[in-house]
Design an enzyme around this catalytic site. Structure first.
Site, PDB file in Angstrom:
ATOM      1  N   HIS A   1       2.552   8.805   0.273  1.00  0.00           N
ATOM      2  CA  HIS A   1       1.523   8.684  -0.762  1.00  0.00           C
ATOM      3  C   HIS A   1       2.020   9.451  -1.980  1.00  0.00           C
ATOM      4  O   HIS A   1       2.616  10.517  -1.835  1.00  0.00           O
ATOM      5  CB  HIS A   1       0.189   9.252  -0.272  1.00  0.00           C
ATOM      6  CG  HIS A   1      -0.356   8.562   0.939  1.00  0.00           C
ATOM      7  ND1 HIS A   1      -1.184   7.462   0.871  1.00  0.00           N
ATOM      8  CD2 HIS A   1      -0.152   8.802   2.264  1.00  0.00           C
ATOM      9  CE1 HIS A   1      -1.488   7.056   2.096  1.00  0.00           C
ATOM     10  NE2 HIS A   1      -0.862   7.853   2.963  1.00  0.00           N
TER      11      HIS A   1
ATOM     12  N   GLU B   1      -2.636  13.614  -0.590  1.00  0.00           N
ATOM     13  CA  GLU B   1      -3.998  13.296  -0.157  1.00  0.00           C
ATOM     14  C   GLU B   1      -4.744  14.583   0.196  1.00  0.00           C
ATOM     15  O   GLU B   1      -5.739  14.916  -0.440  1.00  0.00           O
ATOM     16  CB  GLU B   1      -3.935  12.322   1.015  1.00  0.00           C
ATOM     17  CG  GLU B   1      -3.341  10.979   0.608  1.00  0.00           C
ATOM     18  CD  GLU B   1      -3.797   9.830   1.477  1.00  0.00           C
ATOM     19  OE1 GLU B   1      -4.379   8.876   0.933  1.00  0.00           O
ATOM     20  OE2 GLU B   1      -3.556   9.891   2.697  1.00  0.00           O
TER      21      GLU B   1
ATOM     22  N   HIS C   1       5.148   7.171   6.500  1.00  0.00           N
ATOM     23  CA  HIS C   1       4.894   6.517   5.217  1.00  0.00           C
ATOM     24  C   HIS C   1       4.548   7.577   4.172  1.00  0.00           C
ATOM     25  O   HIS C   1       4.443   8.761   4.497  1.00  0.00           O
ATOM     26  CB  HIS C   1       3.766   5.484   5.339  1.00  0.00           C
ATOM     27  CG  HIS C   1       2.452   6.081   5.744  1.00  0.00           C
ATOM     28  ND1 HIS C   1       2.059   6.202   7.059  1.00  0.00           N
ATOM     29  CD2 HIS C   1       1.444   6.617   5.008  1.00  0.00           C
ATOM     30  CE1 HIS C   1       0.859   6.768   7.114  1.00  0.00           C
ATOM     31  NE2 HIS C   1       0.472   7.038   5.881  1.00  0.00           N
TER      32      HIS C   1
ATOM     33  N   HIS D   1       0.819  -1.210   0.000  1.00  0.00           N
ATOM     34  CA  HIS D   1       0.000   0.000   0.000  1.00  0.00           C
ATOM     35  C   HIS D   1       0.851   1.257   0.000  1.00  0.00           C
ATOM     36  O   HIS D   1       0.424   2.293  -0.497  1.00  0.00           O
ATOM     37  CB  HIS D   1      -0.918   0.027   1.227  1.00  0.00           C
ATOM     38  CG  HIS D   1      -1.795  -1.176   1.364  1.00  0.00           C
ATOM     39  ND1 HIS D   1      -1.950  -1.870   2.538  1.00  0.00           N
ATOM     40  CD2 HIS D   1      -2.547  -1.830   0.448  1.00  0.00           C
ATOM     41  CE1 HIS D   1      -2.769  -2.881   2.357  1.00  0.00           C
ATOM     42  NE2 HIS D   1      -3.146  -2.881   1.091  1.00  0.00           N
TER      43      HIS D   1
ATOM     44  N   HIS E   1       3.435  11.249   5.672  1.00  0.00           N
ATOM     45  CA  HIS E   1       2.654  11.220   6.902  1.00  0.00           C
ATOM     46  C   HIS E   1       3.517  10.686   8.037  1.00  0.00           C
ATOM     47  O   HIS E   1       4.002   9.548   7.980  1.00  0.00           O
ATOM     48  CB  HIS E   1       1.425  10.325   6.748  1.00  0.00           C
ATOM     49  CG  HIS E   1       0.367  10.893   5.865  1.00  0.00           C
ATOM     50  ND1 HIS E   1      -0.710  10.163   5.398  1.00  0.00           N
ATOM     51  CD2 HIS E   1       0.224  12.147   5.343  1.00  0.00           C
ATOM     52  CE1 HIS E   1      -1.464  10.936   4.636  1.00  0.00           C
ATOM     53  NE2 HIS E   1      -0.923  12.148   4.604  1.00  0.00           N
TER      54      HIS E   1
ATOM     55  N   THR F   1      -6.355   7.830   6.675  1.00  0.00           N
ATOM     56  CA  THR F   1      -6.750   7.865   5.261  1.00  0.00           C
ATOM     57  C   THR F   1      -6.731   6.487   4.621  1.00  0.00           C
ATOM     58  O   THR F   1      -6.909   6.357   3.412  1.00  0.00           O
ATOM     59  CB  THR F   1      -5.837   8.808   4.454  1.00  0.00           C
ATOM     60  OG1 THR F   1      -4.489   8.306   4.501  1.00  0.00           O
ATOM     61  CG2 THR F   1      -5.884  10.218   5.008  1.00  0.00           C
ATOM     62  N   THR F   2      -6.505   5.450   5.418  1.00  0.00           N
ATOM     63  CA  THR F   2      -6.598   4.064   4.958  1.00  0.00           C
ATOM     64  C   THR F   2      -7.463   3.293   5.952  1.00  0.00           C
ATOM     65  O   THR F   2      -7.599   3.706   7.114  1.00  0.00           O
ATOM     66  CB  THR F   2      -5.217   3.390   4.868  1.00  0.00           C
ATOM     67  OG1 THR F   2      -4.578   3.444   6.158  1.00  0.00           O
ATOM     68  CG2 THR F   2      -4.339   4.079   3.833  1.00  0.00           C
TER      69      THR F   2
END
Length: 329
Positions: free
Chosen positions: A129, A139, A127, A92, A152, A234-235
């Protein structure tokens, strides 16, 4: 007797089938993606919280944000080098965990966290994105503008003993978010970091960084100007009551370094566009904070200051005693 054996056999078959079904459902429920049937539009089918009214990410409209004055942010141990640094492609994102000596883990106090925890929030992981091109990837958005990537930094309220116990609790989790911008040179430790990414090209692969840097080296230069609001992860499981701090000054990264993220794979396809679309703001306020440079406090620096102070007092006492002896003679 034959009927009894048949009944027992049927019960075992049903029991085994139920276990297999339960396991397959658990695996299916734990998996999510960013496209098709496993994409964000379907997360709510497996994770009810993903349909909540206070979800992240959001679009931040600077015209409608509220000016507010929070206490100064305090960053503890952000310049302390970790003992180890594990980087994982979990299918992910690129997930980074750092381990520290006791009492040296990074912590954040003050700001919007001050009213929620007197002991502060401790670093758990960070992590990323990103998008397949430079027009998408972040995001949260600012005035409907997306950045090519977002970092993040996930923090846990120290009033909870573990990350799992803090999930979904009132202000149990906080996230420091940083946008990336394409530049001719990069911020801090990203040159070394992205050069290791080919070693985790596939889902499930991990690598221990041979050269580690303090957490501060992965953040933007200015940590005094940010937006803050209450949102969610957000996941999945999309737990709410998460305190967000979106820092205005972006992190610099080169096109080549960002492409190293885009070359990673999940299953048989490239891991790309791993960002959730923005969610309705609903009744939530977004605050804009501009303040002087935050306070950085490191355990090692504090120890040095304490040692210097002690040495000064001992020396002063020795001088006074020596003077007293001379006067007495």
């Amino acid at each position: 007797m034959s009927c009894l054996r048949t009944a027992n056999g049927f019960k075992k078959f049903v029991s085994a089938s139920f276990v297999i079904f339960a396991l397959s459902e658990a695996v299916r429920a734990q998996d999510f993606g960013y496209e098709g049937r496993s994409g964000p539009a379907h997360w709510g089918e497996e994770y009810a919280r993903c349909t909540g009214k206070h979800q992240s990410p959001i679009n931040i409209n600077h015209v409608s944000v509220k000016q507010y004055s929070f206490p100064k942010l305090e960053f503890h141990n952000f310049n302390v080098e970790p003992k180890s640094m594990l980087v994982t492609n979990n299918g992910h994102t690129v997930l980074v965990k750092m381990s520290f000596n006791k009492g040296k883990a990074p912590r954040v106090k003050g700001g919007p966290l001050a009213e929620k925890s007197s002991v502060g929030y401790q670093f758990e992981q960070f992590h990323f994105h990103w998008g397949e091109n430079d027009t998408i990837g972040s995001e949260d958005m600012i005035d409907n503008h997306a950045y090519p990537a977002e970092l993040h930094v996930v923090l846990r309220n120290l009033e909870y003993p573990s990350f799992a116990s803090a999930l979904g609790k009132d202000h149990g989790i906080a996230v420091m978010a940083f946008f990336f911008q394409i530049s001719s040179s990069s911020t801090g430790g990203y040159t070394n970091f992205t050069s290791m990414l080919p070693q985790i090209e596939r889902k499930g692969q991990s690598v221990n960084m041979t050269k580690t840097f303090p957490l501060r080296q992965y953040l933007s230069k200015d940590l005094g100007s940010y937006y803050t609001y209450t949102g969610s992860l957000t996941t999945p499981p999309c737990s709410e009551e998460v305190i967000w701090m979106d820092f205005r000054t972006p992190i610099d990264i080169t096109e080549k370094q960002l492409n190293a993220f885009r070359l990673l794979t999940a299953h048989d396809d490239h891991l790309k566009n791993n960002f959730r679309p923005t969610q309705p703001l609903n009744d939530r306020p977004v605050y804009s904070i501009r303040q002087e440079s935050p306070l950085f406090v490191d355990s090692s620096a504090g120890g040095s200051r304490h040692h210097f102070k002690t040495l000064f007092l001992v020396t002063l006492l020795a001088v006074l005693l020596s003077a007293a002896n001379l006067n007495g003679a």
